[in-house]
Motif scaffolding. Structure first.
Motif, PDB file in Angstrom:
ATOM      1  N   SER A  51      -7.111  -6.231  -4.324  1.00  0.00           N
ATOM      2  CA  SER A  51      -6.992  -4.804  -4.624  1.00  0.00           C
ATOM      3  C   SER A  51      -7.609  -3.929  -3.532  1.00  0.00           C
ATOM      4  O   SER A  51      -7.253  -2.757  -3.403  1.00  0.00           O
ATOM      5  CB  SER A  51      -7.612  -4.489  -5.980  1.00  0.00           C
ATOM      6  N   LEU A  52      -8.511  -4.486  -2.722  1.00  0.00           N
ATOM      7  CA  LEU A  52      -9.076  -3.732  -1.601  1.00  0.00           C
ATOM      8  C   LEU A  52      -8.020  -3.429  -0.553  1.00  0.00           C
ATOM      9  O   LEU A  52      -8.183  -2.523   0.265  1.00  0.00           O
ATOM     10  CB  LEU A  52     -10.220  -4.512  -0.945  1.00  0.00           C
ATOM     11  N   TYR A  53      -6.946  -4.194  -0.562  1.00  0.00           N
ATOM     12  CA  TYR A  53      -5.886  -4.043   0.426  1.00  0.00           C
ATOM     13  C   TYR A  53      -4.642  -3.390  -0.172  1.00  0.00           C
ATOM     14  O   TYR A  53      -3.580  -3.418   0.430  1.00  0.00           O
ATOM     15  CB  TYR A  53      -5.563  -5.411   1.039  1.00  0.00           C
ATOM     16  N   ASP A  54      -4.777  -2.800  -1.359  1.00  0.00           N
ATOM     17  CA  ASP A  54      -3.707  -2.001  -1.964  1.00  0.00           C
ATOM     18  C   ASP A  54      -3.911  -0.557  -1.521  1.00  0.00           C
ATOM     19  O   ASP A  54      -4.983   0.008  -1.719  1.00  0.00           O
ATOM     20  CB  ASP A  54      -3.754  -2.084  -3.494  1.00  0.00           C
ATOM     21  N   PHE A  55      -2.901   0.012  -0.929  1.00  0.00           N
ATOM     22  CA  PHE A  55      -3.007   1.365  -0.397  1.00  0.00           C
ATOM     23  C   PHE A  55      -2.090   2.302  -1.159  1.00  0.00           C
ATOM     24  O   PHE A  55      -1.136   1.872  -1.808  1.00  0.00           O
ATOM     25  CB  PHE A  55      -2.675   1.370   1.099  1.00  0.00           C
ATOM     26  N   ALA A  56      -2.369   3.592  -1.066  1.00  0.00           N
ATOM     27  CA  ALA A  56      -1.620   4.601  -1.813  1.00  0.00           C
ATOM     28  C   ALA A  56      -0.158   4.675  -1.372  1.00  0.00           C
ATOM     29  O   ALA A  56       0.718   4.973  -2.172  1.00  0.00           O
ATOM     30  CB  ALA A  56      -2.283   5.963  -1.658  1.00  0.00           C
TER      31      ALA A  56
END
Length: 129
Positions: free
Chosen positions: A48-53
């Motif tokens: 989830s740290l690498y999920d971007f808007a």
């Protein structure tokens, strides 16, 4: 006892951003790209740290991570009458390919090759300036 995953998300995001820092004297900066890939594949919390808007933000992050590690996107040549049907890989896909290739390649000269020449080369270059 607190585990790594128990840290608040803002601390984890700070760790993610520090992984790409080129200010470290720890050695080969391409290891940061491997660290990003490993973190993004470890578990859902770290993924989830690498999920971007948006896709542009994700592409910018992975482009920066690749550039910090000394890798860029290869040039793509097109003939005027024969355009390529293959899609251009995203920066994340490029990062995955570079890390996987480094881990799996059996050709010694290729496996030992790196965009990083080492701190001794950097130090020598600074002295000669």
């Amino acid at each position: 006892m607190m585990s790594f995953l128990d840290l608040p998300s803002d601390v984890l995001l700070h760790i993610r951003d520090c992984v790409s820092s080129v200010t470290s004297d720890a050695g080969d900066p391409s290891h940061s790209l491997s660290a990003h890939i490993a973190l993004s594949r470890t578990c859902r919390t770290l993924r989830s740290l690498y999920d971007f808007a948006c896709d542009e933000a994700e592409d910018a992050f992975w482009q920066s991570a690749c550039a910090s590690a000394g890798f860029g996107r290869p040039l793509r040549r097109e003939v005027a009458h024969s355009p390529h049907d293959e899609p251009v890989p995203t920066w994340r896909e490029l990062a995955l390919l570079v890390v996987a290739h480094h881990d799996l390649c059996a050709i010694r000269s290729c496996k030992d090759a790196s965009a990083w020449l080492g701190m001794s080369h950097v130090s020598a270059r600074i002295v000669h300036l």
